[in-house]
Write a protein that holds these residues in place. Structure first.
Motif, short mmCIF file in Angstrom:
data_model
loop_
_atom_site.label_atom_id
_atom_site.label_comp_id
_atom_site.label_asym_id
_atom_site.label_seq_id
_atom_site.Cartn_x
_atom_site.Cartn_y
_atom_site.Cartn_z
N UNK A 64 62.87 22.34 26.01
CA UNK A 64 62.67 20.51 25.48
C UNK A 64 61.53 20.62 25.99
N UNK A 65 59.99 20.01 25.49
CA UNK A 65 59.17 19.52 25.67
C UNK A 65 58.94 17.50 26.42
N UNK A 66 58.70 17.66 27.81
CA UNK A 66 59.44 17.02 28.43
C UNK A 66 59.07 15.22 27.92
N UNK A 67 60.12 14.62 27.91
CA UNK A 67 60.08 13.16 27.29
C UNK A 67 59.23 12.79 27.54
N UNK A 68 58.48 12.44 28.60
CA UNK A 68 57.08 11.07 28.83
C UNK A 68 55.50 11.67 27.14
N UNK A 69 55.98 12.99 27.26
CA UNK A 69 54.78 13.71 26.22
C UNK A 69 55.48 13.72 25.38
N UNK A 70 56.92 13.86 24.70
CA UNK A 70 57.29 13.81 23.08
C UNK A 70 57.45 11.85 23.42
N UNK A 71 57.62 11.23 24.38
CA UNK A 71 57.58 10.01 23.63
C UNK A 71 56.77 9.28 23.41
N UNK A 72 55.32 9.55 24.07
CA UNK A 72 53.92 9.07 22.92
C UNK A 72 53.29 10.03 21.64
N UNK A 73 54.06 11.10 21.68
CA UNK A 73 53.60 11.76 20.32
C UNK A 73 54.15 10.52 19.45
N UNK A 74 55.45 10.29 19.24
CA UNK A 74 55.99 9.74 18.35
C UNK A 74 55.48 8.76 18.20
N UNK A 75 55.30 7.84 19.46
CA UNK A 75 54.50 6.40 19.67
C UNK A 75 53.63 6.51 18.77
N UNK A 76 52.67 7.52 18.36
CA UNK A 76 51.11 7.26 18.05
C UNK A 76 51.67 7.30 16.71
N UNK A 77 52.52 8.28 16.64
CA UNK A 77 52.21 8.47 15.05
C UNK A 77 53.00 7.68 14.15
N UNK A 78 53.98 6.97 14.94
CA UNK A 78 54.72 5.81 14.50
C UNK A 78 53.75 4.74 13.54
N UNK A 79 52.03 4.34 14.78
CA UNK A 79 51.98 3.29 14.30
C UNK A 79 50.18 3.89 13.03
N UNK A 80 50.75 4.94 12.65
CA UNK A 80 49.69 5.48 11.21
C UNK A 80 49.70 4.69 10.21
N UNK A 81 49.08 4.51 9.32
CA UNK A 81 49.18 3.82 8.41
C UNK A 81 51.17 4.16 7.52
N UNK A 82 50.46 5.04 7.63
CA UNK A 82 52.10 5.61 6.72
C UNK A 82 53.11 5.70 7.18
N UNK A 83 52.94 5.42 8.05
CA UNK A 83 54.36 4.68 8.61
C UNK A 83 55.54 3.16 9.51
N UNK A 84 53.90 2.86 8.75
CA UNK A 84 54.09 0.87 8.96
C UNK A 84 55.03 0.05 8.00
N UNK A 85 55.72 0.47 6.78
CA UNK A 85 56.87 0.46 6.46
C UNK A 85 58.02 1.29 6.55
N UNK A 86 58.03 2.45 7.05
CA UNK A 86 59.63 3.12 7.34
C UNK A 86 59.32 4.69 7.86
#
Ligand code: ADP
Length: 193
Positions: free
Chosen positions: A58-80
Motif C-alpha cells: 500500500x501507498x502510505x496513508x498520508x500520501x493516499x489521503x491527500x490524493x483523494x482529498x484533492x480529487x474530491x474537490x474537483x468540480x465533477x465530484x461536488x454532487x457525488x
C-alpha cells in the motif's frame, strides 16, 4: 450519491465501478488508477509510489489521503462520487470521515463485492496473462491478497458495525454482478435524490 466500493484484488470492482458510474452519473474515483496514471506520466507522485505498486504494497496513508482529498474537490465530484479502492486502511477511514465532515457531506452506502479467494487467484493469474500490469505476478498477487485480508477487511468490518455495508456476490458474469449491484443501489438513489 456518495458510495464506497470495496472488494479484494480481482473481485471486479474496477469493472463494476465503471458501470455504477454510468448508471448513476457519478464519477468513479479509483486510487489504483490515479496512482498508475501518475506512474505512467512520470510525475513526482508517480516516482514516489511506483515501487510500492509494483511490490503490491500500500501507498502510505498520508500520501493516499491527500490524493483523494484533492480529487474530491474537483468540480465533477461536488454532487457525488464512487470511491473504488479507498479507504483501504482504518487510518484512511478516519481521514475520509474528517474530509467529509469538513465538506458537510455524508456517505450513502458501502458496497462490498465478495469473491472466494480461490476464484480471486484464478482471475488474477488469468489477468496477468492478458494485461501488462506490473503488480500481476504470482508473488505480488499473493501479497496484495494478504494486505487486503490484514488491512482492508477490518475496514469493511468497521463499516459493517455501523450497519453500512451491503455485500454483493461477485461470482458470475459482469452483467450478472452489475444487476445485483443495481438491485441494491436503485432504492438508495431514490432516497438520496
Ligand atoms: P487491486 O484492488 O487489484 O489491488 P487497485 O488498482 O485498487 O488494484 O490498486 C493497485 C495498487 O495501488 C495497490 O496494490 C496499492 O499499491 C495502490 N493503492 C490503491 N489504492 C490504495 C489505497 N487506498 N491506499 C494505499 N495504496 C493504494
Amino acid at each position: 450519491m456518495r458510495l464506497l466500493l470495496m472488494g479484494a484484488p480481482g473481485s471486479g470492482k474496477g469493472t463494476q465501478a465503471t458501470a455504477i458510474s454510468k448508471r448513476y452519473g457519478i464519477p468513479a474515483i479509483s486510487t489504483g488508477n490515479m496512482f498508475r496514471a501518475a506512474v505512467a506520466s512520470g510525475t513526482a507522485l508517480g516516482h514516489q509510489v511506483s515501487e510500492l505498486l509494483a511490490a503490491g504494497l500500500l501507498v502510505p496513508d498520508v500520501v493516499t489521503d491527500q490524493v483523494v482529498a484533492e480529487r474530491l474537490v474537483e468540480p465533477d465530484a461536488v454532487d457525488g462520487w464512487l470511491l473504488d479502492g479507498y479507504p483501504r486502511t482504518l487510518g484512511q477511514v478516519s481521514a475520509l470521515q474528517a474530509c467529509m465532515a469538513h465538506h458537510g457531506v455524508a456517505l450513502d452506502g458501502v458496497l462490498a463485492i465478495i469473491v472466494p479467494t480461490e476464484e480471486l487467484l484464478k482471475r488474477l493469474l488469468l489477468r496477468a496473462d492478458i494485461e501488462d500490469r506490473a503488480d500481476d505476478t504470482a508473488e505480488t498477487i499473493t501479497r496484495r491478497l494478504a494486505v487486503y485480508h490484514e488491512q482492508t477487511e477490518p475496514v469493511i468490518e468497521q463499516y459493517a458495525a455501523s450497519g453500512f455495508v451491503v455485500r454483493v456476490d461477485g461470482v458470475g458474469s459482469v452483467a450478472e454482478v452489475a444487476t445485483r449491484i443495481a438491485t441494491v443501489l436503485d432504492p438508495l438513489t431514490e432516497s438520496a435524490v
